[in-house]
Design an enzyme around this catalytic site. Structure first.
Site, PDB file in Angstrom:
ATOM      1  N   ALA A 263       1.020  -0.624  -1.595  1.00 51.92           N
ATOM      2  CA  ALA A 263      -0.316  -0.569  -1.205  1.00 51.92           C
ATOM      3  C   ALA A 263      -1.052  -0.982  -1.271  1.00 51.92           C
ATOM      4  O   ALA A 263      -1.848  -1.555  -0.490  1.00 51.92           O
ATOM      5  CB  ALA A 263      -1.032   1.154  -2.031  1.00 51.92           C
ATOM      6  N   ASP A 265      -0.682  -4.933  -1.020  1.00 47.95           N
ATOM      7  CA  ASP A 265       0.171  -5.761  -0.357  1.00 47.95           C
ATOM      8  C   ASP A 265      -0.709  -5.193   0.995  1.00 47.95           C
ATOM      9  O   ASP A 265      -0.975  -5.784   1.481  1.00 47.95           O
ATOM     10  CB  ASP A 265       0.848  -4.966  -0.469  1.00 47.95           C
ATOM     11  CG  ASP A 265       1.753  -6.284  -1.890  1.00 47.95           C
ATOM     12  OD1 ASP A 265       0.685  -6.488  -2.542  1.00 47.95           O
ATOM     13  OD2 ASP A 265       2.475  -5.249  -2.235  1.00 47.95           O
TER      14      ASP A 265
END
Length: 323
Positions: A263, A265
């Site tokens: 999430a 990234d």
């Protein structure tokens, strides 16, 4: 490859993911997924319509081929992915306990990048020549070993020479190094950055606060001369501090959280993509929140990342029907 492109670099892994929750047991089926923080961000970027290249070293084995094939299938430029006789890095994931918490087990100490089998000199020349508008990295690469650290430093130096915008997500992994080592790394890289990303727990561990403006003040005291700091608060959204100007955006609600890995990234990809489009900080952060929300709805680090059309529809508050 044009100067509109983003370059991400770092070690990719193949994630072995079980088909159901619970501790591993004999005969449990596992599915391989492409993974790795920097690869995830590259995937998020290309799905949002941003040209992206990815640099790394993988093994000459089925897992290395899987990573290259999947990255290429996403539309990522993989010309800088080198192959080596050393084995590709692996991780195993499981969800266990009453809270179904995610546990990750790494097998990466003999990987090409951990062994220093990664030659970035040709790439560094391209970066220094201004071939990439943006370069993104995470602290994981520096913690793989002395040679990986030197290579990562060379790429950041080349990015500064080439005029690229440089972003860095600390992405702490305590299985690689302890907290003092991560703090030392942050002190080391801050003067080279334009954007500094970190999670709220990382901000608390390193700076004793999760407020982005307080983190920015501390970072500037350590030599940070860049544009701003982004602190990701997970389900609480995110804060951006740019020269002390604070912007806060809420998280995008989802009906059911499946897996939170990837999430952060994804948020990075959305935020970078927004700034590449010339959007205001708040709008770019909201795009990041949308991508991060999509990420948690699926198994696999980046499997759930949205297309550009899906993300823009969510930003506009429309539901859309995707067939």
């Amino acid at each position: 490859m044009t100067a509109r492109s983003v370059l991400t670099f770092g070690e990719p892994l193949v994630a072995m993911v079980p088909s159901h929750p619970g501790a591993y047991c004999e005969g449990s089926p596992l599915t391989p997924y492409a993974a790795g923080a920097e690869l995830n961000t590259a995937v998020g970027l290309v799905r949002l319509g941003v040209e992206a290249a990815f640099a790394a070293a993988v093994g000459q084995d089925p897992w290395g081929q899987l990573l290259i094939r999947q990255a290429r299938a996403e539309g990522i430029d993989v010309r800088w992915v080198q192959e080596s006789e050393a084995p590709t890095a692996l991780l195993f994931k499981q969800w266990s306990g009453l809270q179904q918490a995610t546990s990750v087990y790494y097998y990466r100490s003999t990987s090409p990048m951990a062994q220093g089998l990664w030659d970035v000199r040709p790439l560094a020349r391209e970066v220094a020549a201004g071939r990439y508008r943006w370069v993104h990295a995470t602290g994981i690469t520096w913690m793989l070993g002395a040679q990986a650290r030197e290579a990562a430093d060379d790429l950041l130096d080349a990015a500064r020479t080439g005029g690229s915008t440089v972003s860095f997500d600390v992405n702490i992994r305590y299985k690689l190094a302890d907290k003092p080592a991560w703090r030392s790394l942050v002190d080391h890289v801050l003067p080279r950055l334009d954007w500094f990303f970190l999670g709220d727990e990382e901000a608390m561990a390193l700076f004793g606060t999760k407020a982005a403006d307080a983190v920015e003040r501390a970072a500037r005291g350590l030599g940070f001369l860049g544009q701003g700091v982004v602190v990701k608060w997970g389900a609480e959204g995110a804060q951006v501090s740019e020269g002390g100007r604070l912007t806060q955006v809420p998280a995008c609600p989802v009906p059911r959280v499946v897996d939170t890995v990837g999430a952060g990234d994804g948020f990075n990809a959305g935020f970078i993509a927004g700034l590449m489009e010339g959007w205001p900080i708040e709008q770019a952060a909201r795009l990041g929140a949308v991508v991060g929300a999509y990420a948690v709805t699926r198994v696999g680090d980046h499997t759930g990342y949205p297309s550009r059309a899906e993300a823009l529809a969510e930003l506009k508050g429309t539901e859309g029907v995707w067939r």
